[in-house]
Write a protein that holds these residues in place. Structure first.
Motif, short mmCIF file in Angstrom:
data_model
loop_
_atom_site.label_atom_id
_atom_site.label_comp_id
_atom_site.label_asym_id
_atom_site.label_seq_id
_atom_site.Cartn_x
_atom_site.Cartn_y
_atom_site.Cartn_z
N ARG A 1 0.82 -1.21 0.00
CA ARG A 1 0.00 0.00 0.00
C ARG A 1 0.86 1.26 0.00
O ARG A 1 0.60 2.20 -0.75
N ALA B 1 0.67 4.11 -3.08
CA ALA B 1 -0.31 5.12 -2.66
C ALA B 1 -0.46 6.27 -3.66
O ALA B 1 -1.59 6.66 -3.99
N TRP C 1 -0.40 11.15 -0.97
CA TRP C 1 -0.64 10.12 0.06
C TRP C 1 -1.93 10.39 0.83
O TRP C 1 -2.11 9.88 1.92
N ASN D 1 -3.99 7.74 3.07
CA ASN D 1 -3.07 6.63 3.29
C ASN D 1 -3.28 5.95 4.64
O ASN D 1 -3.06 4.74 4.76
N GLU E 1 -3.82 2.14 4.82
CA GLU E 1 -2.87 1.23 5.47
C GLU E 1 -3.59 0.30 6.43
O GLU E 1 -3.31 -0.91 6.48
N ARG F 1 -10.82 5.83 2.61
CA ARG F 1 -9.65 6.05 1.76
C ARG F 1 -10.03 6.84 0.51
O ARG F 1 -9.36 7.80 0.13
#
Length: 319
Positions: A29, A33, A83, A86, A90, A146
């Motif tokens: 990931r 990203a 990002w 992120n 994650e 996300r």
């Protein structure tokens, strides 16, 4: 692959598989990203890139291509803009990786006890689809968060992860966390089934090859399997993204003209009617560019992490 003919799914204890799967998701990931943010921005863009007249009344950026989109994001939002989302991503990938590989291993071990053993591609398809579908459903709220964070431009819609959870719960209720989940499961089941069946079919013939990207045939098998599977189910991935940003904040993201969609099939029909078949494949290029290295890193990291955990356990047992 072991001399006894064991496959990926048969190796390691349950704890080792969970840890290796989580580590693989975490590393993969972080590496991809920026490409994921670019993909989401392109998927949410509804105006035609080839028709300048469609840009006249657009409020927000007009992205053209992967590199140009990256440059635009860095210019307008800084390097950290690549990002965005992120943290929930994650968390999602760690949980997803652990659930996926554990379910995959458990399912294939159960299938191995059938009176008549299924062919390897069929067995891997069933196990991959089961693992992917279950992991997607369980981690879906993190996937939605996300997407919403990645869709934010310079003007922030949510100030923090906890603030976004509170706002969605207050304004949209529990169903708000699962917008587009049907499309996600509908996409991931055939995707993971195709991915794992292709991966397991290619892996034995590539296992002995060295001097390849990331040092093993596992990565190459993962890349080929990912490109093949991703292309087949991409329209559902795009529909998922469009549905995830529905709700009271729909007009506040970087693309202010995202239409109102309700349901998977009506969204597909609407996109086909207003944007044509090409509209269902916005962001496919960067998606494939992202999917191949992501799957390669995932499978390579998983295999390496699993072997390391096994070696550590053997070493601990000898002391």
């Amino acid at each position: 692959m072991s001399p006894g003919g064991e496959h990926l799914k048969d190796e390691g204890t349950r704890r080792q598989v969970i840890l290796a799967g989580g580590i693989a998701g975490l590393v993969s990931r972080f590496c991809v990203a920026p490409l994921d943010v670019v993909k989401i921005r392109l998927q949410l863009q509804i105006h035609s890139l080839s028709d300048p007249s469609s840009h006249r009344d657009v409020v927000g950026p007009v992205y053209k291509g992967t590199v140009a989109t990256m440059r635009a994001i860095i210019k307008e939002e800084g390097i950290t803009g690549l990002w965005k989302g992120n943290i929930p991503a994650e968390l999602m990938y760690v949980c997803y990786g652990g659930i996926q590989f554990t379910t995959y291993r458990t399912t294939t071990q159960a299938l191995s006890h059938l009176p008549h053993r299924l062919p390897l591609p069929v067995e891997s398809f069933i196990a991959g689809a089961t693992g992917g579908g279950l992991a997607t459903a369980i981690t879906y709220p993190l996937d939605l968060l996300r997407t919403r964070f990645a869709a934010q431009g310079p003007d922030r819609v949510y100030t923090s992860l906890m603030a976004s959870v509170r706002e969605i719960a207050r304004n949209e209720g529990a169903p708000g966390f699962f917008r587009g989940c049907t499309a996600a499961v509908g996409q991931i089941v055939p995707y993971m089934g195709l991915f794992f069946s292709t991966y397991e079919s290619l892996r034995p013939s590539l296992a002995g090859l060295q001097d390849l990207p990331f040092g093993s045939g596992d990565a190459v098998a993962g890349m080929i399997a990912s490109v093949f599977a991703k292309t087949g189910v991409f329209p559902l991935d795009l529909v998922r993204k469009r549905l995830q940003v529905q709700g009271p904040t729909r007009a506040r993201y970087v693309h202010r003209n995202i239409p109102e969609y309700v349901g998977v099939f009506s969204t597909l029909a609407s996109i086909l009617r207003t944007q044509g078949p090409r509209g269902l494949y916005r962001g496919l290029t960067v998606s494939l560019f992202k999917a191949a290295p992501a799957s390669a890193v995932t499978m390579w990291t998983y295999e390496k992490a699993l072997r390391l955990l096994q070696e550590m356990e053997v070493a601990a047992g000898e002391n």
